[in-house]
Design a protein around this motif. Sequence first.
Motif, PDB file in Angstrom:
ATOM      1  N   ILE A 186      -8.638  -7.621  -3.801  1.00 39.10           N
ATOM      2  CA  ILE A 186      -7.603  -6.529  -4.014  1.00 39.10           C
ATOM      3  C   ILE A 186      -7.809  -6.295  -1.869  1.00 39.10           C
ATOM      4  CG2 ILE A 186      -7.946  -3.913  -3.192  1.00 39.10           C
ATOM      5  CD1 ILE A 186     -10.756  -3.580  -5.291  1.00 39.10           C
ATOM      6  N   ARG A 187      -8.353  -7.004  -0.973  1.00 38.65           N
ATOM      7  CA  ARG A 187      -7.663  -7.162   0.633  1.00 38.65           C
ATOM      8  C   ARG A 187      -7.032  -8.517   0.479  1.00 38.65           C
ATOM      9  NH1 ARG A 187     -12.581  -8.492   2.228  1.00 38.65           N
ATOM     10  NH2 ARG A 187     -12.319 -11.009   2.603  1.00 38.65           N
ATOM     11  N   ASP A 188      -7.075  -9.010  -0.277  1.00 41.34           N
ATOM     12  CA  ASP A 188      -5.874 -10.031  -0.863  1.00 41.34           C
ATOM     13  C   ASP A 188      -4.562  -9.692  -1.024  1.00 41.34           C
ATOM     14  OD1 ASP A 188      -7.654 -12.049   0.642  1.00 41.34           O
ATOM     15  OD2 ASP A 188      -8.694 -13.255  -0.795  1.00 41.34           O
ATOM     16  N   ALA A 189      -4.928  -9.417  -2.029  1.00 46.83           N
ATOM     17  CA  ALA A 189      -3.494  -8.750  -2.689  1.00 46.83           C
ATOM     18  C   ALA A 189      -3.145  -7.748  -1.830  1.00 46.83           C
ATOM     19  CB  ALA A 189      -4.115  -7.847  -3.814  1.00 46.83           C
ATOM     20  N   TRP A 190      -3.296  -6.828  -0.754  1.00 44.25           N
ATOM     21  CA  TRP A 190      -2.777  -6.391  -0.525  1.00 44.25           C
ATOM     22  C   TRP A 190      -2.423  -6.625   1.067  1.00 44.25           C
ATOM     23  CZ3 TRP A 190      -4.235  -0.627  -1.163  1.00 44.25           C
ATOM     24  CH2 TRP A 190      -3.799   0.166   0.271  1.00 44.25           C
ATOM     25  N   ALA A 191      -3.396  -7.667   1.542  1.00 41.19           N
ATOM     26  CA  ALA A 191      -2.637  -8.010   3.264  1.00 41.19           C
ATOM     27  C   ALA A 191      -1.105  -8.675   2.716  1.00 41.19           C
ATOM     28  CB  ALA A 191      -3.622  -9.343   3.128  1.00 41.19           C
ATOM     29  N   ALA A 192      -1.004  -9.216   1.821  1.00 42.62           N
ATOM     30  CA  ALA A 192      -0.135 -10.452   0.826  1.00 42.62           C
ATOM     31  C   ALA A 192       1.440  -9.432   0.673  1.00 42.62           C
ATOM     32  CB  ALA A 192      -0.348 -10.906  -0.900  1.00 42.62           C
ATOM     33  N   ALA A 193       1.303  -8.435   0.410  1.00 38.67           N
ATOM     34  CA  ALA A 193       2.314  -7.384   0.125  1.00 38.67           C
ATOM     35  C   ALA A 193       2.529  -7.064   1.086  1.00 38.67           C
ATOM     36  CB  ALA A 193       1.649  -6.213  -1.104  1.00 38.67           C
ATOM     37  N   ARG A 194       1.706  -6.897   2.110  1.00 38.94           N
ATOM     38  CA  ARG A 194       2.447  -6.329   3.073  1.00 38.94           C
ATOM     39  C   ARG A 194       3.184  -7.109   4.070  1.00 38.94           C
ATOM     40  NH1 ARG A 194       0.719  -1.330   4.366  1.00 38.94           N
ATOM     41  NH2 ARG A 194       0.916  -1.705   6.837  1.00 38.94           N
ATOM     42  N   THR A 246      -5.900   6.287   1.755  1.00 38.89           N
ATOM     43  CA  THR A 246      -5.461   6.793   2.901  1.00 38.89           C
ATOM     44  C   THR A 246      -5.491   5.599   4.361  1.00 38.89           C
ATOM     45  OG1 THR A 246      -7.863   7.415   3.478  1.00 38.89           O
ATOM     46  CG2 THR A 246      -6.809   8.923   2.272  1.00 38.89           C
ATOM     47  N   GLN A 247      -5.704   4.737   3.404  1.00 38.52           N
ATOM     48  CA  GLN A 247      -5.217   3.794   4.666  1.00 38.52           C
ATOM     49  C   GLN A 247      -4.580   2.616   4.869  1.00 38.52           C
ATOM     50  OE1 GLN A 247      -8.886   1.730   5.704  1.00 38.52           O
ATOM     51  NE2 GLN A 247      -8.293  -0.263   5.256  1.00 38.52           N
ATOM     52  N   HIS A 248      -3.814   2.638   5.657  1.00 33.05           N
ATOM     53  CA  HIS A 248      -2.044   1.593   5.596  1.00 33.05           C
ATOM     54  C   HIS A 248      -2.255   0.152   6.249  1.00 33.05           C
ATOM     55  CE1 HIS A 248      -0.217   5.897   4.231  1.00 33.05           C
ATOM     56  NE2 HIS A 248      -0.814   5.363   5.961  1.00 33.05           N
ATOM     57  N   ALA A 249      -3.304  -0.449   6.935  1.00 33.21           N
ATOM     58  CA  ALA A 249      -3.595  -0.973   7.419  1.00 33.21           C
ATOM     59  C   ALA A 249      -4.350  -1.985   6.244  1.00 33.21           C
ATOM     60  CB  ALA A 249      -4.739  -1.059   8.632  1.00 33.21           C
ATOM     61  N   PRO A 250      -4.614  -2.874   6.793  1.00 32.31           N
ATOM     62  CA  PRO A 250      -4.992  -4.254   5.393  1.00 32.31           C
ATOM     63  C   PRO A 250      -6.249  -3.250   5.594  1.00 32.31           C
ATOM     64  CG  PRO A 250      -3.513  -5.371   6.081  1.00 32.31           C
ATOM     65  CD  PRO A 250      -3.828  -4.062   7.488  1.00 32.31           C
ATOM     66  N   ARG A 283     -12.937   3.056 -15.281  1.00 34.61           N
ATOM     67  CA  ARG A 283     -11.621   4.070 -14.931  1.00 34.61           C
ATOM     68  C   ARG A 283     -11.402   3.474 -13.036  1.00 34.61           C
ATOM     69  NH1 ARG A 283     -13.053   9.934 -15.518  1.00 34.61           N
ATOM     70  NH2 ARG A 283     -11.559  10.111 -13.247  1.00 34.61           N
ATOM     71  N   ALA A 284     -13.183   3.340 -12.546  1.00 37.06           N
ATOM     72  CA  ALA A 284     -12.407   2.371 -10.880  1.00 37.06           C
ATOM     73  C   ALA A 284     -12.918   0.806 -11.023  1.00 37.06           C
ATOM     74  CB  ALA A 284     -13.806   2.781 -10.756  1.00 37.06           C
ATOM     75  N   LEU A 285     -13.326   0.688 -12.526  1.00 40.55           N
ATOM     76  CA  LEU A 285     -12.360  -1.279 -12.078  1.00 40.55           C
ATOM     77  C   LEU A 285     -10.796  -0.891 -13.111  1.00 40.55           C
ATOM     78  CD1 LEU A 285     -13.946  -2.988 -12.425  1.00 40.55           C
ATOM     79  CD2 LEU A 285     -14.240  -3.416 -15.047  1.00 40.55           C
ATOM     80  N   ALA A 286     -10.143   0.059 -13.786  1.00 39.76           N
ATOM     81  CA  ALA A 286      -8.769  -0.028 -13.776  1.00 39.76           C
ATOM     82  C   ALA A 286      -7.798   0.518 -12.798  1.00 39.76           C
ATOM     83  CB  ALA A 286      -8.394   1.353 -15.184  1.00 39.76           C
ATOM     84  N   PHE A 287      -8.413   0.446 -12.225  1.00 40.89           N
ATOM     85  CA  PHE A 287      -7.949   1.138 -11.118  1.00 40.89           C
ATOM     86  C   PHE A 287      -7.816  -0.434  -9.759  1.00 40.89           C
ATOM     87  CE2 PHE A 287      -7.729   3.642  -5.988  1.00 40.89           C
ATOM     88  CZ  PHE A 287      -5.521   3.409  -6.094  1.00 40.89           C
ATOM     89  N   ALA A 288      -9.733  -0.845  -9.793  1.00 39.94           N
ATOM     90  CA  ALA A 288      -9.213  -1.915  -8.972  1.00 39.94           C
ATOM     91  C   ALA A 288      -7.965  -3.137  -9.614  1.00 39.94           C
ATOM     92  CB  ALA A 288     -10.565  -2.620  -8.250  1.00 39.94           C
ATOM     93  N   ALA A 289      -8.125  -3.397 -10.714  1.00 41.60           N
ATOM     94  CA  ALA A 289      -7.469  -3.756 -11.301  1.00 41.60           C
ATOM     95  C   ALA A 289      -5.133  -3.839 -10.813  1.00 41.60           C
ATOM     96  CB  ALA A 289      -7.222  -4.038 -12.665  1.00 41.60           C
ATOM     97  N   ALA A 290      -5.646  -2.700 -10.784  1.00 44.22           N
ATOM     98  CA  ALA A 290      -4.296  -2.327 -10.572  1.00 44.22           C
ATOM     99  C   ALA A 290      -3.275  -3.290  -9.033  1.00 44.22           C
ATOM    100  CB  ALA A 290      -3.512  -1.602 -11.250  1.00 44.22           C
ATOM    101  N   LEU A 291      -4.943  -2.535  -7.948  1.00 47.43           N
ATOM    102  CA  LEU A 291      -4.801  -2.594  -7.226  1.00 47.43           C
ATOM    103  C   LEU A 291      -4.446  -4.220  -6.434  1.00 47.43           C
ATOM    104  CD1 LEU A 291      -7.442  -0.341  -5.983  1.00 47.43           C
ATOM    105  CD2 LEU A 291      -4.820   0.000  -4.829  1.00 47.43           C
ATOM    106  N   ILE A 292      -5.561  -4.999  -7.685  1.00 42.17           N
ATOM    107  CA  ILE A 292      -5.693  -7.238  -7.394  1.00 42.17           C
ATOM    108  C   ILE A 292      -4.106  -7.231  -7.848  1.00 42.17           C
ATOM    109  CG2 ILE A 292      -5.655  -9.114  -8.169  1.00 42.17           C
ATOM    110  CD1 ILE A 292      -8.927  -7.881  -8.397  1.00 42.17           C
ATOM    111  N   GLU A 293      -3.512  -6.167  -8.652  1.00 42.97           N
ATOM    112  CA  GLU A 293      -1.960  -6.910  -9.433  1.00 42.97           C
ATOM    113  C   GLU A 293      -0.680  -6.707  -8.180  1.00 42.97           C
ATOM    114  OE1 GLU A 293      -2.289  -7.117 -13.975  1.00 42.97           O
ATOM    115  OE2 GLU A 293      -1.897  -5.564 -13.200  1.00 42.97           O
TER     116      GLU A 293
END
Length: 904
Positions: free
Chosen positions: A896-904, A873-877, A820-830
């Motif tokens: 995940i960090r790269d995907a998060w920063a790119a989306a913002r 619970t975090q809004h910054a990269p 389940r954790a890996l599935a959430f990680a895949a969604a965050l990367i996408e």
Amino acid sequence: MDAQRWRRARELFDELVDTPQAGWNARVAEACADDPLVRDEVLAMLRADQATGQQEIFDASLPAAVVELAGRLAGVKAADAEAGHEGRSVGPFRLVREIGRGGMGAVWLAERADGAFEQRVAVKLIRSGWDVDEVLARFRAERQILAGLQHPNIAHLVDGGITADGKPWLALEYIDGEDLRAWCDSRRLDLAARLQLFLTVCDAVAHAHQRLVVHRDLKPSNILVGNDGVVKLLDFGIAKLLDGTDAGISSTRMFTPEYAAPEQVRGELLTTAVDIHALGLLLYELLCGRRPFEADHPTPAAYERAVLDREPTRPSLALARGDDAGAAIAACRDLAPARLRRELRGDLDAIVLKALRKEPGQRYASVQAFADDVRRHLARQPVLARRGSWRYRSARFLRRHALAATLAGVAVFALCAGLGAALWQARVANVQRDSARAALAFMRSLFDNADPAHRKGDQLSARDLLDAGVRTMRTALPGEDAARGELLLTMASAYLGLEQLDAAAPLIEEVRASAEARADRAQLAAAMIQQCRLRDLGNHPDDCPPLLDHAESLLDPREPEQARLVAYSLALRVYGLQLANRYEAVVESMRRGLALLGDRREDRYLRVELASHLAFALNRLGRPAEAERVLAPWLAELRHDDDTERVLLVDTLGTLSSSLSALGRHDEAIAMQREAIEIAEKLYGRDDPTVAESYNTLARTLNGAGRIDEAVAAMEHAVELDRRNEAGGRNPELASALCNLAVLLVKQEHYADALARLDEAVELAREAEFDADLGRSLWWRAVVHLVAGRTADARADGERMADVLAPSHAAGDDAMLRGRALAFAAALIEQGPAAATAPACADAGAIAEAFMRTPQAAGADARFAAYLAMLCTQHAPPVDPAPPLAVHYARIVARIRDAWAAAR
């Protein structure tokens, strides 16, 4: 007066001592009409008690007693109330601190203060308020006794005198150490070393006896071993001089009830036999870690009754089978419980019990004779304690059970009448003999089939031998259904060992039907247990628990053979409990199974298996030290037993190495596992699958030590051995080994090589229908895909893994949580922050909390889950979590960090 009369007198005295004197005679006459001796003794005790209450000595000491009691009620100990003790000068010494307190006073650590030289001593001071004549007389007697004792193992008298306020003091040799029993246990001394130390104590006591001194209060706390390893005997405060020079001291009974001799309890004349009895108690505890008289309510009166009325338990029987405390006691002696019982049985039992006999005259004549018998045992010579033991036990029995002995005479007559029944039993024995001959003929036919002369040189496989046996069984043992069922179940078990399920199934069913028709509950249970094995190997593990529940309900664990079946049933439950993460249940079940099994050699394999399952579960619960305590005694026994099956040693070494690795003792763990490989290769051959399994464990151990390159080499060798044993592409062991190798390659960041191994592992596990390995291989392949950025492939493998494991794994199992954790990680990367929806975040939080409740709460899986929950619970990269995660998780976090920063 014997023990029974004394107990009767004591109980009547306790009843009347606080009643008016006018009613004594009538009550005693009524209660003791049949025994004038007891009547006179009770009346004498009552009058003596009344007279004691009127003595001037009591009146003189009463004010001091009231003062002390008032101080205690105010919360101030008498020692604290005496001003100036700490730092006070006593002769040439200065008191430093109180180190002990007894009935007469306190013992202080003191240092020499006159500057002549440095010296530390133990100073004894009489307690304030009790400096009456009797106590002073005892103090002077102790000083005189110690002055006459000069022995290297007796704490000697250094000095003595009178304080400024008129109190006598003694300065004794100060021993900085611990009591003999604790000293032996902390160093895990074996029995021979303990006996040598005991002989040292005997020499010191014999020295005192030669100077007509009886210690009267020998106990572990009065026998210390200093930091230099020298034994010292202490505290002659209530010692008795046999030459009558202590006649001025009253006959008040002073002793420790737990270490008293029967004559001390009865108030009789004391001799050196009192110390011999105390030495017997000391030896008992040194050998088996327990006392011979275990009172349910450990009060002084309970111990006195036990000393008078009960015979001591033999040391070899003091450790109950399956007792956890008994296992710890045996481990302190570097032995397994069964081995300790065997070592104690015979000579040591006889020696200890002779020293503990109720009548002083039946004990050893002297301490020297006691010690000589111990030396004979150490020298493997016949011991005197085993002479006449039958006569002693018979005399004791007849004296305690006169009525029973009379009835036994009647029973002898009845026994003669039973000879006719014996003739009938002989006929039954003839039937059993014929059955045994038929079974022997069946076994002979099997060996005849295996004879190359009969086979014309053809090789005979195990399967061929079993098939021939089944054919012969169709006509063997006519009318002997029970014996026939036992043989059929044995052959069915062998078929299951060869994974020949189709051949085993009809044999088990035939035995079950026969047992049901004959109402043979034990054999029916045995058949159902084998059916569980059959269903489990056939990949239907859910069918097992109902079968095992029914089987256990048919069995009586009080019968040794049936208890073994119950223990075997418990072992078969382990895999299902592990899949459900119920390791506490595994611990409970394995402890129960070990408690059910006896010491029979035929049960050894099962006992080691249960102990290994127990140790594995304890490791999973984060209790590796406890796991080591479970297995270490087994290893000691298996290494020292030349007759044992070596396979037991291989398994034990492998499991124990995992425990040591978890404790951080990596070098020991690696050496132990290499020893297991060496034994396995000699036992099975270098290419056997068992050797491959040992290399697998070695790789895991090397990986835990951080020696990753060596771990990869060991795992590659295990894979190669499994390939040699592959049969038709259905080898789940090869699938597991390939997955393990891929895990190590992922840690080396060799992702392409890891992916190739995982592809092969997935295919093999799928063909073998081995779901556990298939699910694990799919998860690791999903990890590799996610590290490479192939989220669609990772998500597909994760979903497939969940489908495979869901039927056999609980939702809170580690594997399901990781998926389940890996599935959430895949969604965050996408999707970046868009994937952090309320339902997804709620699930991430639930996963993190679930991991915190597992034994791996500090591991990389749990920290990765906590990191994913934190993103919600975090809004910054996001930043990298600390401490650093495992390498594959670190790579996924970076994506995940790269995907998060790119989306913002």
